[in-house]
Motif scaffolding. Sequence first.
Motif, PDB file in Angstrom:
ATOM      1  N   VAL A   1       0.838  -1.199   0.000  1.00 55.03           N
ATOM      2  CA  VAL A   1       0.000   0.000   0.000  1.00 55.03           C
ATOM      3  C   VAL A   1       0.876   1.254   0.000  1.00 55.03           C
ATOM      4  CG1 VAL A   1      -0.182   0.106   2.530  1.00 55.03           C
ATOM      5  CG2 VAL A   1      -1.967   1.146   1.090  1.00 55.03           C
ATOM      6  N   GLU A   2       0.418   2.250  -0.748  1.00 53.16           N
ATOM      7  CA  GLU A   2       1.046   3.572  -0.749  1.00 53.16           C
ATOM      8  C   GLU A   2      -0.036   4.592  -0.453  1.00 53.16           C
ATOM      9  OE1 GLU A   2       2.922   4.361  -4.498  1.00 53.16           O
ATOM     10  OE2 GLU A   2       3.359   2.239  -4.786  1.00 53.16           O
ATOM     11  N   ARG A   3       0.235   5.485   0.483  1.00 55.10           N
ATOM     12  CA  ARG A   3      -0.731   6.527   0.836  1.00 55.10           C
ATOM     13  C   ARG A   3      -0.406   7.801   0.076  1.00 55.10           C
ATOM     14  NH1 ARG A   3      -3.376   5.870   5.732  1.00 55.10           N
ATOM     15  NH2 ARG A   3      -4.526   7.738   5.132  1.00 55.10           N
ATOM     16  N   HIS A   4      -1.454   8.466  -0.402  1.00 54.61           N
ATOM     17  CA  HIS A   4      -1.319   9.759  -1.072  1.00 54.61           C
ATOM     18  C   HIS A   4      -2.330  10.702  -0.443  1.00 54.61           C
ATOM     19  CE1 HIS A   4       1.338   8.300  -4.327  1.00 54.61           C
ATOM     20  NE2 HIS A   4       0.685   7.154  -4.155  1.00 54.61           N
ATOM     21  N   GLY A   5      -1.869  11.498   0.522  1.00 53.68           N
ATOM     22  CA  GLY A   5      -2.787  12.351   1.255  1.00 53.68           C
ATOM     23  C   GLY A   5      -3.547  11.552   2.301  1.00 53.68           C
ATOM     24  N   ASP A   6      -4.602  12.139   2.821  1.00 56.36           N
ATOM     25  CA  ASP A   6      -5.359  11.499   3.906  1.00 56.36           C
ATOM     26  C   ASP A   6      -6.304  10.428   3.413  1.00 56.36           C
ATOM     27  OD1 ASP A   6      -4.125  13.105   5.782  1.00 56.36           O
ATOM     28  OD2 ASP A   6      -5.669  14.668   5.647  1.00 56.36           O
ATOM     29  N   ASP A   7      -6.822  10.583   2.198  1.00 52.28           N
ATOM     30  CA  ASP A   7      -7.907   9.717   1.756  1.00 52.28           C
ATOM     31  C   ASP A   7      -7.539   8.757   0.633  1.00 52.28           C
ATOM     32  OD1 ASP A   7      -9.579  11.049   3.569  1.00 52.28           O
ATOM     33  OD2 ASP A   7     -10.037  12.601   2.080  1.00 52.28           O
ATOM     34  N   ASP A   8      -6.495   9.073  -0.139  1.00 50.40           N
ATOM     35  CA  ASP A   8      -6.176   8.276  -1.315  1.00 50.40           C
ATOM     36  C   ASP A   8      -5.078   7.270  -1.002  1.00 50.40           C
ATOM     37  OD1 ASP A   8      -7.966   9.760  -2.828  1.00 50.40           O
ATOM     38  OD2 ASP A   8      -6.451  11.262  -3.327  1.00 50.40           O
ATOM     39  N   GLU A   9      -5.250   6.060  -1.513  1.00 44.28           N
ATOM     40  CA  GLU A   9      -4.214   5.050  -1.360  1.00 44.28           C
ATOM     41  C   GLU A   9      -4.212   4.136  -2.562  1.00 44.28           C
ATOM     42  OE1 GLU A   9      -5.066   3.131   2.340  1.00 44.28           O
ATOM     43  OE2 GLU A   9      -6.686   1.925   1.521  1.00 44.28           O
ATOM     44  N   LEU A  10      -3.041   3.601  -2.857  1.00 43.57           N
ATOM     45  CA  LEU A  10      -2.864   2.679  -3.966  1.00 43.57           C
ATOM     46  C   LEU A  10      -2.382   1.351  -3.423  1.00 43.57           C
ATOM     47  CD1 LEU A  10      -0.954   4.995  -6.501  1.00 43.57           C
ATOM     48  CD2 LEU A  10      -3.426   4.679  -6.261  1.00 43.57           C
ATOM     49  N   TRP A  11      -2.909   0.262  -3.983  1.00 42.22           N
ATOM     50  CA  TRP A  11      -2.451  -1.083  -3.640  1.00 42.22           C
ATOM     51  C   TRP A  11      -1.780  -1.661  -4.876  1.00 42.22           C
ATOM     52  CZ3 TRP A  11      -2.674  -3.079   1.222  1.00 42.22           C
ATOM     53  CH2 TRP A  11      -3.503  -2.426   2.148  1.00 42.22           C
ATOM     54  N   ASN A  12      -0.528  -2.041  -4.738  1.00 41.01           N
ATOM     55  CA  ASN A  12       0.269  -2.474  -5.901  1.00 41.01           C
ATOM     56  C   ASN A  12       0.207  -1.421  -7.003  1.00 41.01           C
ATOM     57  OD1 ASN A  12       0.718  -4.794  -4.451  1.00 41.01           O
ATOM     58  ND2 ASN A  12      -0.428  -6.146  -5.809  1.00 41.01           N
ATOM     59  N   GLY A  13       0.123  -0.150  -6.607  1.00 41.63           N
ATOM     60  CA  GLY A  13       0.156   0.939  -7.565  1.00 41.63           C
ATOM     61  C   GLY A  13      -1.169   1.313  -8.190  1.00 41.63           C
ATOM     62  N   VAL A  14      -2.268   0.699  -7.747  1.00 43.53           N
ATOM     63  CA  VAL A  14      -3.580   0.946  -8.340  1.00 43.53           C
ATOM     64  C   VAL A  14      -4.590   1.228  -7.234  1.00 43.53           C
ATOM     65  CG1 VAL A  14      -5.371   0.036  -9.873  1.00 43.53           C
ATOM     66  CG2 VAL A  14      -3.002  -0.683 -10.188  1.00 43.53           C
ATOM     67  N   SER A  15      -5.525   2.137  -7.480  1.00 43.52           N
ATOM     68  CA  SER A  15      -6.567   2.420  -6.491  1.00 43.52           C
ATOM     69  C   SER A  15      -7.656   1.360  -6.562  1.00 43.52           C
ATOM     70  CB  SER A  15      -7.187   3.791  -6.739  1.00 43.52           C
ATOM     71  OG  SER A  15      -7.977   3.783  -7.920  1.00 43.52           O
ATOM     72  N   LEU A  16      -8.361   1.188  -5.469  1.00 40.84           N
ATOM     73  CA  LEU A  16      -9.470   0.229  -5.446  1.00 40.84           C
ATOM     74  C   LEU A  16     -10.550   0.641  -6.445  1.00 40.84           C
ATOM     75  CD1 LEU A  16     -10.878  -2.220  -4.211  1.00 40.84           C
ATOM     76  CD2 LEU A  16     -11.730  -0.732  -2.386  1.00 40.84           C
ATOM     77  N   GLU A  17     -10.796   1.929  -6.559  1.00 46.27           N
ATOM     78  CA  GLU A  17     -11.805   2.416  -7.514  1.00 46.27           C
ATOM     79  C   GLU A  17     -11.456   2.010  -8.936  1.00 46.27           C
ATOM     80  OE1 GLU A  17     -15.380   4.104  -8.412  1.00 46.27           O
ATOM     81  OE2 GLU A  17     -14.544   4.288  -6.386  1.00 46.27           O
ATOM     82  N   GLU A  18     -10.192   2.150  -9.295  1.00 49.98           N
ATOM     83  CA  GLU A  18      -9.768   1.777 -10.647  1.00 49.98           C
ATOM     84  C   GLU A  18      -9.889   0.277 -10.871  1.00 49.98           C
ATOM     85  OE1 GLU A  18      -5.941   2.266 -13.695  1.00 49.98           O
ATOM     86  OE2 GLU A  18      -5.901   3.218 -11.710  1.00 49.98           O
ATOM     87  N   LEU A  19      -9.516  -0.511  -9.872  1.00 45.14           N
ATOM     88  CA  LEU A  19      -9.668  -1.964  -9.977  1.00 45.14           C
ATOM     89  C   LEU A  19     -11.124  -2.348 -10.190  1.00 45.14           C
ATOM     90  CD1 LEU A  19      -7.343  -3.191  -7.086  1.00 45.14           C
ATOM     91  CD2 LEU A  19      -7.022  -3.690  -9.512  1.00 45.14           C
ATOM     92  N   LEU A  20     -12.009  -1.720  -9.413  1.00 41.89           N
ATOM     93  CA  LEU A  20     -13.432  -2.024  -9.520  1.00 41.89           C
ATOM     94  C   LEU A  20     -13.966  -1.654 -10.899  1.00 41.89           C
ATOM     95  CD1 LEU A  20     -16.079  -2.931  -8.178  1.00 41.89           C
ATOM     96  CD2 LEU A  20     -16.350  -0.580  -7.344  1.00 41.89           C
ATOM     97  N   ASN A  21     -13.597  -0.472 -11.388  1.00 46.59           N
ATOM     98  CA  ASN A  21     -14.054  -0.050 -12.712  1.00 46.59           C
ATOM     99  C   ASN A  21     -13.598  -1.012 -13.794  1.00 46.59           C
ATOM    100  OD1 ASN A  21     -15.534   2.274 -12.109  1.00 46.59           O
ATOM    101  ND2 ASN A  21     -13.692   3.549 -12.016  1.00 46.59           N
TER     102      ASN A  21
END
Length: 376
Positions: free
Chosen positions: A331-351
Amino acid sequence: MTNEVATVGKETTKQEYNESEYPIPVFTSMGMFIIDEIHWPDQNKSLYNVLGGGGTFATFGARLVLGPEKSRQTAWIVDIGNDCPPEISDELLNKWNTGVVVRYDNSRKCTRGRNVYGANDFRSFNYMTQKLRIDIPDLLKYEHMLRSKSYHLICSPERCTEVLNNLKPLRLQKGDSDPVVVWEPIPDDCNPEHLGRCVKILDQVDVLSPNAAECAAFFNEKEPTNKENCERIGSKFLQYMTKNEHSGIVLRCGSLGCLCITKKGKKWFPAYHSDPKAADYKVIDPTGCGNSFVGAFAAAYVLSGFNFDLGCVFGTLASGLCIQLHGVPKVERHGDDDELWNGVSLEELLNRYLERNSALGIANDHIIDTLRNFDY
């Protein structure tokens, strides 16, 4: 002598357990934290200090779904010995920021495992140090875990019953309803000799989730390699799933995806990495994919008001991340609310997943926000 302490946030902050500092969990795993080493003798290749363990992978899955704002509503117990690499403790305690209780014991080593892979799907596993299983007395020490909305149990049927029987009176005292129970039978129990013991307790389980090979082993059959046989074998358990109208079976079937079986019928959910031609296709190591699936499934199932479809979708996303590397996704955190898992956001994975599998009939109408704001 064991130096048992709890920590909130950072490994360096040692203090006595204080229930008020922990929110009521959406998900609690009773699986273990293990540090693995992995060997491929035929490739003359080895990896050491790989973060693993059933509890770790399941916690990752739930943590993925809950996101950074509700991360601490993922509960588990981590036993850290005198040999824990700092990068592993940092990953668990700082980057994940879960509702973990950490217990330090300088008189012992961490639980460590040795995985050996070889030709023809050969895999062996053995413990290299004494394992420290999470058991009922452990759970009873930590009030917030007793009130969890769901539990992940990887154990024998007798231990599953013992855990639930101990929890019930304590939850009644707090005015809590029955928790969602997702049970993974242990592989040693998956054979015809133990079938009766297993089906006997299914009236206490909300979701039964073995993999296809384990399910088939109950009937002395080989792992099914097509959907027809997965459906035939998985359906044999449905008559015993009588806890409530939401009960069902989620069969994890590797590259075929997962199969959901309830009284409403059967439904397949393709694996995330089902097309080798896809730009993000990456299949490295299936270790932990099942546990990751169950953690994400349970969290999404609770937060969606018992929606099997969403549980299976998010379980599939978690296992899809897990298979991309050795060990647990990063996991990588970007700010308080955004995070990437293996470089991808959960929203992008879901889409990506829903676009590729439009036949599922699930539209991404702010699903993640809806889950994380669910009033349960």
